[in-house]
Every structure is written in C-alpha cells, then in structure tokens.
Design a protein around this motif. Sequence first.
Motif, PDB file in Angstrom:
ATOM      1  N   UNK A  10       0.809  -1.212   0.000  1.00 14.73           N
ATOM      2  CA  UNK A  10       0.000   0.000   0.000  1.00 14.73           C
ATOM      3  C   UNK A  10       0.848   1.271   0.000  1.00 14.73           C
ATOM      4  N   UNK A  11       2.168   1.114   0.177  1.00 14.34           N
ATOM      5  CA  UNK A  11       3.048   2.291   0.162  1.00 14.34           C
ATOM      6  C   UNK A  11       4.043   2.282  -0.997  1.00 14.34           C
ATOM      7  N   UNK A  12       4.342   1.092  -1.523  1.00  6.98           N
ATOM      8  CA  UNK A  12       5.287   0.954  -2.637  1.00  6.98           C
ATOM      9  C   UNK A  12       4.828  -0.169  -3.556  1.00  6.98           C
ATOM     10  N   UNK A  13       5.349  -0.179  -4.761  1.00  8.99           N
ATOM     11  CA  UNK A  13       5.026  -1.233  -5.731  1.00  8.99           C
ATOM     12  C   UNK A  13       6.017  -2.392  -5.684  1.00  8.99           C
ATOM     13  N   UNK A  14       6.743  -2.529  -4.607  1.00  5.35           N
ATOM     14  CA  UNK A  14       7.798  -3.528  -4.499  1.00  5.35           C
ATOM     15  C   UNK A  14       7.310  -4.928  -4.829  1.00  5.35           C
ATOM     16  N   UNK A  15       6.208  -5.336  -4.245  1.00  7.37           N
ATOM     17  CA  UNK A  15       5.697  -6.686  -4.476  1.00  7.37           C
ATOM     18  C   UNK A  15       5.373  -6.897  -5.951  1.00  7.37           C
ATOM     19  N   UNK A  16       4.648  -5.987  -6.543  1.00 10.06           N
ATOM     20  CA  UNK A  16       4.270  -6.114  -7.956  1.00 10.06           C
ATOM     21  C   UNK A  16       5.517  -6.109  -8.841  1.00 10.06           C
TER      22      UNK A  16
END
Length: 96
Positions: A10-16
Amino acid sequence: MLHIIKSSPFSRNTFIDSIAYFNDGDAVIFIQDAVVITASQHKYAKILQDLMPELSVYSLTEDLNARGLSCILGQQVSYPEFVNLTVAHLQTQTWN
C-alpha cells in the motif's frame, strides 16, 4: 532463490515489481510492513495466492505479531527459521 520483501504493497510497488523475477521453485518471505500481504484479503493477497503453486511463501512471525496480524497465506516462520531459509537458498534478493 529466496526473495525477501519488506515494504507494504500500500506504500510501494515492491511486491508487484518483484513478481517479474519470481521463478518456479523460488521462495518468498514477507517481513516488516510487507507481512500485511499474507494477513488480509485484498487484491495483493489474491495475486499472491495465484502464485503460490509455484512459490513457497513465508511471513516472519515477529513482524506479524508486532502488527497484531495473523498469517492466512503461506507459513509463519521465526527468526531462526528465517536464517535457515537464507542458508537453504544459494541466492537471496531483498526488495525494499
């Protein structure tokens, strides 16, 4: 390979962003704020659930507990088990 994901989706697109680098047989552990991915039902959890047949999924118990969360996807592991995961994998990649 062991992928270590630290940031909340919810704060960064790291997972995606990291998904493109996952391969069959890899493991992923969610630590720090990323544990929310394995502890709730939202679009990121659904994406992870779809990947789970090809990945081993873990969450750090201490980080779940610190946030008052329970793991519903994958397996909870302690710090010693986290260390064992890093030893068991020849390569690790940390995603901030």
